[in-house]
Enzyme design. Structure first.
Site, PDB file in Angstrom:
ATOM      1  CB  SER A  66      11.090  36.482  37.476  1.00 31.09           C
ATOM      2  OG  SER A  66      10.170  36.029  36.497  1.00 31.09           O
ATOM      3  CE1 TYR A 104      15.249  34.883  34.720  1.00 22.76           C
ATOM      4  CE2 TYR A 104      12.969  34.124  34.698  1.00 22.76           C
ATOM      5  CZ  TYR A 104      13.888  35.147  34.858  1.00 22.76           C
ATOM      6  OH  TYR A 104      13.461  36.414  35.161  1.00 22.76           O
TER       7      TYR A 104
END
Length: 264
Positions: free
Chosen positions: A148, A161
């Site tokens: 990501s 995350y």
């Protein structure tokens, strides 16, 4: 091989998160490019079996393996089941992940451990299983990890995350370096904001997003859209294929916003 045709004909792949979103888009793209052996790994048996059936209609030997990648035992079993079915595996796509929210100050131990178990530990042991198999056979292979753009820093409500994707980013390079002389390549893609089923759930669950959130979000983007799984999938299948040559240890940003640019 000619263009996209049959460039993944010899690929026997495990794709986590393969029942939907990016994972299923990758599986579909692989099938379109000639891949005949696909193991889809995911938690929902209903979605997974439906996805495998759709691939079977394209002539693919597709199986679904019900597994939770946060479980090391499940990761090991998934590799074993795929090997037992296909005889050999030479590609792995780690697309399964959790994007659960949490900041530095409000993240508890349980949430932190769940995020890292899913986003780091699972991919680690899946890669371990596939790489051990390839080394035993003396065979080449390719791995693509789906990270990501948050791995570069991430928003304040994505602290664990972002940290997990940063850890997987380093692991990608470590694996690439460790096994390049065995012709086992490991690369990663770092997508930005994506239009997926999972993102729709996240928007509704964590951000009270209205029904037209996607339309509004896309209107505000530089290129007028969020990244689409089918678009990203073609990059991933290229990275798996022989056409990507010696490419290994690469971290490819897949976004319309450029990391490091401020105020434009």
């Amino acid at each position: 091989m000619n263009g996209l045709t049959d460039r993944n004909a010899e690929t026997r792949a495990i794709v986590t998160g393969g029942a939907q979103g990016v994972g299923f888009a990758v599986a579909e793209a692989l099938a379109d490019e000639g891949c005949k052996a696909l193991a889809l790994v995911g938690r929902s048996r209903e979605k997974g079996e439906r996805a495998a059936a759709a691939l079977a209609e394209k002539g693919v030997d597709a199986i679904f393996i019900a597994a939770d990648v946060s479980s090391v035992a499940d990761c090991r079993r998934a590799v074993d089941v795929a090997l037992a079915h296909f005889g050999t595996v030479n590609a792995l796509v780690n697309a399964a992940a959790t994007s659960a929210r949490g900041s530095l100050t409000d993240t508890g131990e349980e949430l932190f451990d769940r995020i890292f178990a899913t986003n780091v530990r699972g991919p680690f042991f899946l890669m371990q299983g596939v790489v051990r198999h390839l080394l035993e056979r003396g065979a080449p292979g390719a791995i693509v990890n789906v990270l990501s753009m948050s791995a570069h820093a991430g928003q304040s409500f994505l602290a664990p995350y972002s940290a997990s994707k940063g850890a997987l980013m380093t692991l990608t390079k470590n694996v690439a370096n460790a096994h390049r002389r065995s012709r086992i390549r490991c690369n990663a893609v770092l997508p930005g904001w994506m239009d997926t089923e999972g993102e729709a759930i996240v928007q509704a669950t964590f951000h009270d997003a209205p029904a037209d959130w996607l339309e509004k979000a896309e209107a505000a983007q530089p290129m007028g859209q969020l990244a689409k799984p089918a678009q990203l999938a073609r990059l991933i299948t290229y990275m798996l294929s022989p056409h990507s040559g010696v490419m290994t240890g690469s971290l490819v940003d897949y976004d319309q916003n450029v990391a490091g640019v401020v105020g434009e």
